[in-house]
Design a protein around this motif. Structure first.
Motif, PDB file in Angstrom:
ATOM      1  N   GLY A 169      11.634  -0.786   3.937  1.00 49.45           N
ATOM      2  CA  GLY A 169      12.038  -1.538   2.753  1.00 49.45           C
ATOM      3  C   GLY A 169      12.444  -0.662   1.593  1.00 49.45           C
ATOM      4  O   GLY A 169      12.536  -1.132   0.458  1.00 49.45           O
ATOM      5  N   LEU A 170      12.707   0.595   1.850  1.00 47.49           N
ATOM      6  CA  LEU A 170      13.106   1.533   0.799  1.00 47.49           C
ATOM      7  C   LEU A 170      14.615   1.716   0.869  1.00 47.49           C
ATOM      8  O   LEU A 170      15.160   1.931   1.940  1.00 47.49           O
ATOM      9  CB  LEU A 170      12.407   2.875   0.988  1.00 47.49           C
ATOM     10  CG  LEU A 170      10.886   2.817   1.060  1.00 47.49           C
ATOM     11  CD1 LEU A 170      10.336   4.162   1.494  1.00 47.49           C
ATOM     12  CD2 LEU A 170      10.301   2.403  -0.261  1.00 47.49           C
ATOM     13  N   ASN A 229      -9.506  -8.264   1.791  1.00 50.95           N
ATOM     14  CA  ASN A 229      -9.859  -6.945   2.298  1.00 50.95           C
ATOM     15  C   ASN A 229      -8.776  -6.353   3.198  1.00 50.95           C
ATOM     16  O   ASN A 229      -9.057  -5.508   4.023  1.00 50.95           O
ATOM     17  CB  ASN A 229     -11.195  -6.995   3.045  1.00 50.95           C
ATOM     18  CG  ASN A 229     -11.161  -7.985   4.198  1.00 50.95           C
ATOM     19  OD1 ASN A 229     -10.151  -8.621   4.433  1.00 50.95           O
ATOM     20  ND2 ASN A 229     -12.260  -8.103   4.913  1.00 50.95           N
ATOM     21  N   VAL A 230      -7.522  -6.774   3.020  1.00 51.65           N
ATOM     22  CA  VAL A 230      -6.410  -6.210   3.778  1.00 51.65           C
ATOM     23  C   VAL A 230      -6.043  -4.872   3.154  1.00 51.65           C
ATOM     24  O   VAL A 230      -5.801  -4.776   1.965  1.00 51.65           O
ATOM     25  CB  VAL A 230      -5.190  -7.162   3.760  1.00 51.65           C
ATOM     26  CG1 VAL A 230      -3.998  -6.514   4.417  1.00 51.65           C
ATOM     27  CG2 VAL A 230      -5.535  -8.458   4.435  1.00 51.65           C
ATOM     28  N   LYS A 231      -6.023  -3.824   3.983  1.00 48.42           N
ATOM     29  CA  LYS A 231      -5.679  -2.496   3.481  1.00 48.42           C
ATOM     30  C   LYS A 231      -4.173  -2.407   3.288  1.00 48.42           C
ATOM     31  O   LYS A 231      -3.402  -2.907   4.101  1.00 48.42           O
ATOM     32  CB  LYS A 231      -6.148  -1.426   4.444  1.00 48.42           C
ATOM     33  CG  LYS A 231      -7.639  -1.334   4.533  1.00 48.42           C
ATOM     34  CD  LYS A 231      -8.055  -0.038   5.160  1.00 48.42           C
ATOM     35  CE  LYS A 231      -9.551   0.055   5.150  1.00 48.42           C
ATOM     36  NZ  LYS A 231     -10.014   1.370   4.827  1.00 48.42           N
ATOM     37  N   THR A 232      -3.780  -1.750   2.221  1.00 48.35           N
ATOM     38  CA  THR A 232      -2.363  -1.566   1.941  1.00 48.35           C
ATOM     39  C   THR A 232      -2.084  -0.090   1.744  1.00 48.35           C
ATOM     40  O   THR A 232      -2.982   0.711   1.490  1.00 48.35           O
ATOM     41  CB  THR A 232      -1.934  -2.335   0.682  1.00 48.35           C
ATOM     42  OG1 THR A 232      -2.670  -1.850  -0.431  1.00 48.35           O
ATOM     43  CG2 THR A 232      -2.140  -3.827   0.845  1.00 48.35           C
ATOM     44  N   VAL A 233      -0.822   0.245   1.869  1.00 49.44           N
ATOM     45  CA  VAL A 233      -0.367   1.617   1.644  1.00 49.44           C
ATOM     46  C   VAL A 233       0.895   1.537   0.792  1.00 49.44           C
ATOM     47  O   VAL A 233       1.752   0.680   1.009  1.00 49.44           O
ATOM     48  CB  VAL A 233      -0.138   2.345   2.986  1.00 49.44           C
ATOM     49  CG1 VAL A 233       0.897   1.667   3.823  1.00 49.44           C
ATOM     50  CG2 VAL A 233       0.213   3.785   2.776  1.00 49.44           C
ATOM     51  N   THR A 234       0.979   2.398  -0.213  1.00 44.79           N
ATOM     52  CA  THR A 234       2.134   2.432  -1.099  1.00 44.79           C
ATOM     53  C   THR A 234       3.007   3.612  -0.705  1.00 44.79           C
ATOM     54  O   THR A 234       2.523   4.737  -0.576  1.00 44.79           O
ATOM     55  CB  THR A 234       1.683   2.562  -2.560  1.00 44.79           C
ATOM     56  OG1 THR A 234       0.802   1.482  -2.857  1.00 44.79           O
ATOM     57  CG2 THR A 234       2.873   2.502  -3.495  1.00 44.79           C
ATOM     58  N   VAL A 235       4.296   3.344  -0.519  1.00 45.80           N
ATOM     59  CA  VAL A 235       5.233   4.358  -0.051  1.00 45.80           C
ATOM     60  C   VAL A 235       6.356   4.502  -1.066  1.00 45.80           C
ATOM     61  O   VAL A 235       6.909   3.499  -1.529  1.00 45.80           O
ATOM     62  CB  VAL A 235       5.820   3.964   1.326  1.00 45.80           C
ATOM     63  CG1 VAL A 235       6.703   5.052   1.859  1.00 45.80           C
ATOM     64  CG2 VAL A 235       4.722   3.651   2.306  1.00 45.80           C
ATOM     65  N   ARG A 236       6.696   5.760  -1.414  1.00 47.11           N
ATOM     66  CA  ARG A 236       7.789   6.044  -2.353  1.00 47.11           C
ATOM     67  C   ARG A 236       8.806   6.946  -1.661  1.00 47.11           C
ATOM     68  O   ARG A 236       8.440   7.930  -1.025  1.00 47.11           O
ATOM     69  CB  ARG A 236       7.252   6.727  -3.598  1.00 47.11           C
ATOM     70  CG  ARG A 236       8.317   7.117  -4.607  1.00 47.11           C
ATOM     71  CD  ARG A 236       7.742   7.915  -5.753  1.00 47.11           C
ATOM     72  NE  ARG A 236       6.738   7.189  -6.463  1.00 47.11           N
ATOM     73  CZ  ARG A 236       6.992   6.407  -7.537  1.00 47.11           C
ATOM     74  NH1 ARG A 236       8.212   6.308  -7.989  1.00 47.11           N
ATOM     75  NH2 ARG A 236       6.020   5.768  -8.135  1.00 47.11           N
ATOM     76  N   ASN A 276      13.321   7.034  -5.191  1.00 46.50           N
ATOM     77  CA  ASN A 276      12.180   6.634  -6.027  1.00 46.50           C
ATOM     78  C   ASN A 276      11.833   5.156  -5.932  1.00 46.50           C
ATOM     79  O   ASN A 276      11.067   4.658  -6.749  1.00 46.50           O
ATOM     80  CB  ASN A 276      12.377   7.028  -7.495  1.00 46.50           C
ATOM     81  CG  ASN A 276      12.288   8.515  -7.688  1.00 46.50           C
ATOM     82  OD1 ASN A 276      11.466   9.179  -7.073  1.00 46.50           O
ATOM     83  ND2 ASN A 276      13.160   9.063  -8.517  1.00 46.50           N
ATOM     84  N   SER A 277      12.369   4.443  -4.950  1.00 44.59           N
ATOM     85  CA  SER A 277      11.952   3.066  -4.760  1.00 44.59           C
ATOM     86  C   SER A 277      10.564   3.044  -4.122  1.00 44.59           C
ATOM     87  O   SER A 277      10.197   3.927  -3.350  1.00 44.59           O
ATOM     88  CB  SER A 277      12.962   2.293  -3.910  1.00 44.59           C
ATOM     89  OG  SER A 277      13.101   2.886  -2.648  1.00 44.59           O
ATOM     90  N   VAL A 278       9.768   2.032  -4.483  1.00 42.85           N
ATOM     91  CA  VAL A 278       8.372   1.958  -4.064  1.00 42.85           C
ATOM     92  C   VAL A 278       8.131   0.624  -3.382  1.00 42.85           C
ATOM     93  O   VAL A 278       8.632  -0.411  -3.824  1.00 42.85           O
ATOM     94  CB  VAL A 278       7.433   2.091  -5.288  1.00 42.85           C
ATOM     95  CG1 VAL A 278       5.977   1.968  -4.869  1.00 42.85           C
ATOM     96  CG2 VAL A 278       7.671   3.400  -5.995  1.00 42.85           C
ATOM     97  N   ARG A 279       7.362   0.660  -2.289  1.00 44.64           N
ATOM     98  CA  ARG A 279       6.948  -0.563  -1.598  1.00 44.64           C
ATOM     99  C   ARG A 279       5.470  -0.463  -1.286  1.00 44.64           C
ATOM    100  O   ARG A 279       4.976   0.600  -0.932  1.00 44.64           O
ATOM    101  CB  ARG A 279       7.691  -0.739  -0.274  1.00 44.64           C
ATOM    102  CG  ARG A 279       9.118  -1.150  -0.359  1.00 44.64           C
ATOM    103  CD  ARG A 279       9.333  -2.600  -0.792  1.00 44.64           C
ATOM    104  NE  ARG A 279       8.604  -3.568   0.013  1.00 44.64           N
ATOM    105  CZ  ARG A 279       9.114  -4.256   1.017  1.00 44.64           C
ATOM    106  NH1 ARG A 279      10.354  -4.090   1.355  1.00 44.64           N
ATOM    107  NH2 ARG A 279       8.375  -5.130   1.671  1.00 44.64           N
ATOM    108  N   THR A 280       4.781  -1.583  -1.393  1.00 41.00           N
ATOM    109  CA  THR A 280       3.393  -1.676  -0.965  1.00 41.00           C
ATOM    110  C   THR A 280       3.382  -2.497   0.303  1.00 41.00           C
ATOM    111  O   THR A 280       3.787  -3.658   0.303  1.00 41.00           O
ATOM    112  CB  THR A 280       2.531  -2.325  -2.054  1.00 41.00           C
ATOM    113  OG1 THR A 280       2.624  -1.536  -3.233  1.00 41.00           O
ATOM    114  CG2 THR A 280       1.083  -2.398  -1.615  1.00 41.00           C
ATOM    115  N   LEU A 281       2.921  -1.883   1.388  1.00 42.19           N
ATOM    116  CA  LEU A 281       2.970  -2.489   2.706  1.00 42.19           C
ATOM    117  C   LEU A 281       1.569  -2.610   3.283  1.00 42.19           C
ATOM    118  O   LEU A 281       0.666  -1.872   2.906  1.00 42.19           O
ATOM    119  CB  LEU A 281       3.829  -1.638   3.648  1.00 42.19           C
ATOM    120  CG  LEU A 281       5.243  -1.342   3.179  1.00 42.19           C
ATOM    121  CD1 LEU A 281       5.822  -0.208   3.982  1.00 42.19           C
ATOM    122  CD2 LEU A 281       6.092  -2.573   3.302  1.00 42.19           C
TER     123      LEU A 281
END
Length: 63
Positions: free
Chosen positions: A32-33, A5-12, A37-42
């Motif tokens: 981490g970008l 149940n850890v919330k994540t956020v995707t950043v582009r 157009n690089s994507v990370r889920t943090l």
């Protein structure tokens, strides 16, 4: 014991870094970008949200 149940956020990264402040470039690097157009889920945390708010004109957030 995985914590599912850890919330994540995707950043582009949608904006180029040329001509931006050096602090903003460091914030993007901390997220981490590196390329356009690089994507990370943090993990969603106040620290990550602060970095996103600082460079909101360069990134797109997908919840």
């Amino acid at each position: 014991m995985a914590n599912d149940n850890v919330k994540t956020v995707t950043v582009r990264l949608v904006g180029g870094l040329r001509g931006t402040q050096s602090r903003h470039r460091l914030s993007v690097k901390a997220l981490g970008l590196n390329k356009l157009n690089s994507v990370r889920t943090l993990k969603d945390s106040p620290q990550v949200r602060g970095l996103i708010n600082k460079v909101s004109y360069l990134v797109k957030v997908e919840e």
